[in-house]
Design a protein around this motif. Structure first.
Motif, PDB file in Angstrom:
ATOM      1  N   LEU A 297       0.830  -1.201   0.000  1.00 10.13           N
ATOM      2  CA  LEU A 297       0.000   0.000   0.000  1.00 10.13           C
ATOM      3  C   LEU A 297       0.864   1.252   0.000  1.00 10.13           C
ATOM      4  O   LEU A 297       0.605   2.206  -0.740  1.00 10.13           O
ATOM      5  CB  LEU A 297      -0.912   0.024   1.231  1.00 10.13           C
ATOM      6  N   TYR A 298       1.903   1.230   0.828  1.00 11.66           N
ATOM      7  CA  TYR A 298       2.754   2.409   1.013  1.00 11.66           C
ATOM      8  C   TYR A 298       4.009   2.376   0.137  1.00 11.66           C
ATOM      9  O   TYR A 298       4.609   3.416  -0.121  1.00 11.66           O
ATOM     10  CB  TYR A 298       3.151   2.525   2.485  1.00 11.66           C
ATOM     11  N   HIS A 299       4.391   1.184  -0.306  1.00 11.28           N
ATOM     12  CA  HIS A 299       5.565   1.042  -1.176  1.00 11.28           C
ATOM     13  C   HIS A 299       5.184   0.150  -2.358  1.00 11.28           C
ATOM     14  O   HIS A 299       5.611  -1.001  -2.445  1.00 11.28           O
ATOM     15  CB  HIS A 299       6.741   0.442  -0.397  1.00 11.28           C
ATOM     16  N   PRO A 300       4.345   0.657  -3.269  1.00  6.35           N
ATOM     17  CA  PRO A 300       3.830  -0.167  -4.373  1.00  6.35           C
ATOM     18  C   PRO A 300       4.909  -0.568  -5.364  1.00  6.35           C
ATOM     19  O   PRO A 300       5.958   0.076  -5.465  1.00  6.35           O
ATOM     20  CB  PRO A 300       2.788   0.744  -5.029  1.00  6.35           C
ATOM     21  N   ILE A 301       4.633  -1.637  -6.085  1.00  2.32           N
ATOM     22  CA  ILE A 301       5.536  -2.118  -7.124  1.00  2.32           C
ATOM     23  C   ILE A 301       4.892  -1.897  -8.486  1.00  2.32           C
ATOM     24  O   ILE A 301       3.707  -1.576  -8.590  1.00  2.32           O
ATOM     25  CB  ILE A 301       5.873  -3.618  -6.931  1.00  2.32           C
ATOM     26  N   LEU A 302       5.679  -2.066  -9.553  1.00  4.05           N
ATOM     27  CA  LEU A 302       5.207  -1.952 -10.946  1.00  4.05           C
ATOM     28  C   LEU A 302       4.536  -0.603 -11.234  1.00  4.05           C
ATOM     29  O   LEU A 302       3.577  -0.524 -12.003  1.00  4.05           O
ATOM     30  CB  LEU A 302       4.241  -3.098 -11.279  1.00  4.05           C
ATOM     31  N   ASN A 303       5.028   0.448 -10.574  1.00  2.76           N
ATOM     32  CA  ASN A 303       4.549   1.818 -10.809  1.00  2.76           C
ATOM     33  C   ASN A 303       3.082   2.022 -10.465  1.00  2.76           C
ATOM     34  O   ASN A 303       2.428   2.941 -10.986  1.00  2.76           O
ATOM     35  CB  ASN A 303       4.780   2.228 -12.270  1.00  2.76           C
ATOM     36  N   LEU A 304       2.540   1.194  -9.577  1.00  3.35           N
ATOM     37  CA  LEU A 304       1.174   1.401  -9.115  1.00  3.35           C
ATOM     38  C   LEU A 304       1.120   2.621  -8.195  1.00  3.35           C
ATOM     39  O   LEU A 304       2.116   2.961  -7.549  1.00  3.35           O
ATOM     40  CB  LEU A 304       0.683   0.161  -8.356  1.00  3.35           C
ATOM     41  N   PRO A 305      -0.019   3.273  -8.102  1.00  2.00           N
ATOM     42  CA  PRO A 305      -0.103   4.450  -7.227  1.00  2.00           C
ATOM     43  C   PRO A 305      -0.018   4.070  -5.749  1.00  2.00           C
ATOM     44  O   PRO A 305      -0.478   3.008  -5.340  1.00  2.00           O
ATOM     45  CB  PRO A 305      -1.479   5.036  -7.566  1.00  2.00           C
ATOM     46  N   ARG A 306       0.554   4.971  -4.974  1.00  4.18           N
ATOM     47  CA  ARG A 306       0.649   4.768  -3.534  1.00  4.18           C
ATOM     48  C   ARG A 306      -0.729   4.977  -2.919  1.00  4.18           C
ATOM     49  O   ARG A 306      -1.489   5.845  -3.341  1.00  4.18           O
ATOM     50  CB  ARG A 306       1.654   5.750  -2.928  1.00  4.18           C
ATOM     51  N   THR A 307      -1.060   4.184  -1.921  1.00  2.00           N
ATOM     52  CA  THR A 307      -2.342   4.304  -1.251  1.00  2.00           C
ATOM     53  C   THR A 307      -2.129   4.150   0.252  1.00  2.00           C
ATOM     54  O   THR A 307      -0.993   4.127   0.722  1.00  2.00           O
ATOM     55  CB  THR A 307      -3.335   3.257  -1.798  1.00  2.00           C
TER      56      THR A 307
END
Length: 403
Positions: A297-307
């Motif tokens: 959630l806080y350190h996403p992978i594959l350039n996903l947005p942070r949530t």
């Protein structure tokens, strides 16, 4: 405690497990294609996945009287069996990481191909290990030709994806060329065209592109949470093979936990019954899923947005489907283990032919392989034929566990 003891009962468990395990990935893929973040989806999935194991333990695990050799679930919770409990928990960790990895690879190489490759690796490695762990109770002359069919399916699955990717690139190339010479339109990041209608009264139609067309592929890319166009296919294959490696070890670990082939427990202590092992198996899978997904959630992978965790709690878009997927997977795994304890875990690996079901859902729900080339269709049919043969062979190899 209810135990499956006949081959017919074991095969029935495997067939139902095959359907459930082939269906739940379709709901997860559907949510990703609608833009829901995979971290949110997998957190929901993990909750009901654990709930299914608890329900199975307190129902099937408590039916009938408890005996010294076969204690009921609650009775066994207080026994000194931590050595095999740890093995069951290791199996749960392997399964959780494998399923989590597949959630990302579905976006890159598609639902059917991901399931083909991951399931085939699982069978080639896991079934071989289970055959020897189960003291060869399965008919090797039937079992290993079935494993061979899975292995062939790996190569056919890769060929299907390569062929379908080539088809999709050709479709997108036509739009690109049309835009350059003025005959096409730039559809990236734009909403579908609207028909004439009264917007104030809500009487507006939408020209939705047909599945399999270039417009459909562009619209899908704009909606989905994981952007894949322009990214290397090696990323998807790398994640898929990693998932397959993890998934190939969860069943052998569970086999060791329930049958104690390594003689880890003290004399006189009964083996873990399948329901107790599945309970601990699911707890460890739940814990590792929660840790990893909250981290993502806080350190996403594959350039996903942070949530954030708060954003996850407020995200009800598609939550019922994610929760339902967890129930399906939980009961599917439980049925696989119930059948495996009766007829051998090597035979129970027939449920890894779940791409038969996943491909059906991929075509029906997502329009995969629509308007593809004849070459792609031939490869797809060949791949499915290999799975049908492998299911028949692995189930036909079922043995009878003596204890």
């Amino acid at each position: 405690m209810y135990l499956v003891q006949s081959k017919v009962g074991a095969i029935a468990c495997m067939m139902l497990s095959l359907f459930l395990l082939g269906t739940w990935p379709a709901f997860m893929t559907l949510l990703e294609r609608r833009g829901r973040l995979p971290q949110h989806t997998y957190l929901d999935f993990s909750i009901t996945n654990l709930l299914a194991a608890v329900l199975i333990a307190f129902t099937f695990g408590q039916i009938g009287p408890s005996t010294p050799d076969m204690p009921n679930f609650v009775t066994q919770l207080s026994q000194v069996n931590w050595q095999c409990v740890l093995l069951a928990m290791v199996g749960g960790i392997f399964l959780s990481i494998g399923n989590l990895s597949k959630q990302y690879s579905w976006a890159f190489v598609g639902l059917p191909v991901t399931e083909v490759i991951a399931a085939s690796i699982t069978v080639v490695i896991g079934t071989t290990l289970n055959y020897f762990l189960d003291n060869r109770i399965n008919n090797a002359a039937i079992l290993f030709p079935g494993v061979g069919c899975f292995l062939i399916a790996v190569f056919l699955g890769s060929a299907v994806h390569f062929s379908n990717s080539t088809d999709n690139k050709a479709k997108l190339h036509k739009i690109s060329d049309g835009y350059k010479d003025g005959t096409g339109t730039d559809k990236e990041f734009k909403e579908p065209a609207l028909n004439n209608g009264d917007m104030e009264n809500g009487n507006v139609g939408v020209n939705k592109p047909k599945a399999g067309t270039a417009d459909y592929l562009i619209e899908l890319e704009n909606k989905r949470s994981i952007k894949v166009i322009g990214k290397s296919i090696l990323i998807g294959y790398g994640i898929t093979f990693f998932a397959g490696g993890c998934l190939s070890l969860f069943s052998p670990a569970f086999n060791l936990a329930t049958n104690d082939q390594w003689h880890l427990m003290k004399a006189g202590v009964p083996h873990l019954v399948v329901y107790t092992a599945f309970f601990y198996f699911s707890i460890s899978g739940f814990i590792i899923a929660i840790i990893l997904n909250i981290s993502f959630l806080y350190h996403p992978i594959l350039n996903l947005p942070r949530t954030t965790f708060k954003a996850y709690l407020n995200d009800w878009n598609g939550r019922p489907w994610a929760l339902f997927a967890g129930i399906l997977c939980g009961f599917g795994n439980g049925l696989q283990f119930m059948g495996g304890q009766a007829a051998g875990y090597a035979a129970a690996d027939a449920v890894q032919a779940l791409p038969l079901v996943s491909t059906f859902w991929g075509i029906l729900l997502f329009g995969e392989y629509r308007k593809s080339s004849k070459r792609t269709y031939i490869l797809l049919v060949s791949m499915l034929a290999m799975f049908i043969a492998s299911v028949a062979l692995l189930m036909a190899s079922s043995g009878q566990r003596s204890t």
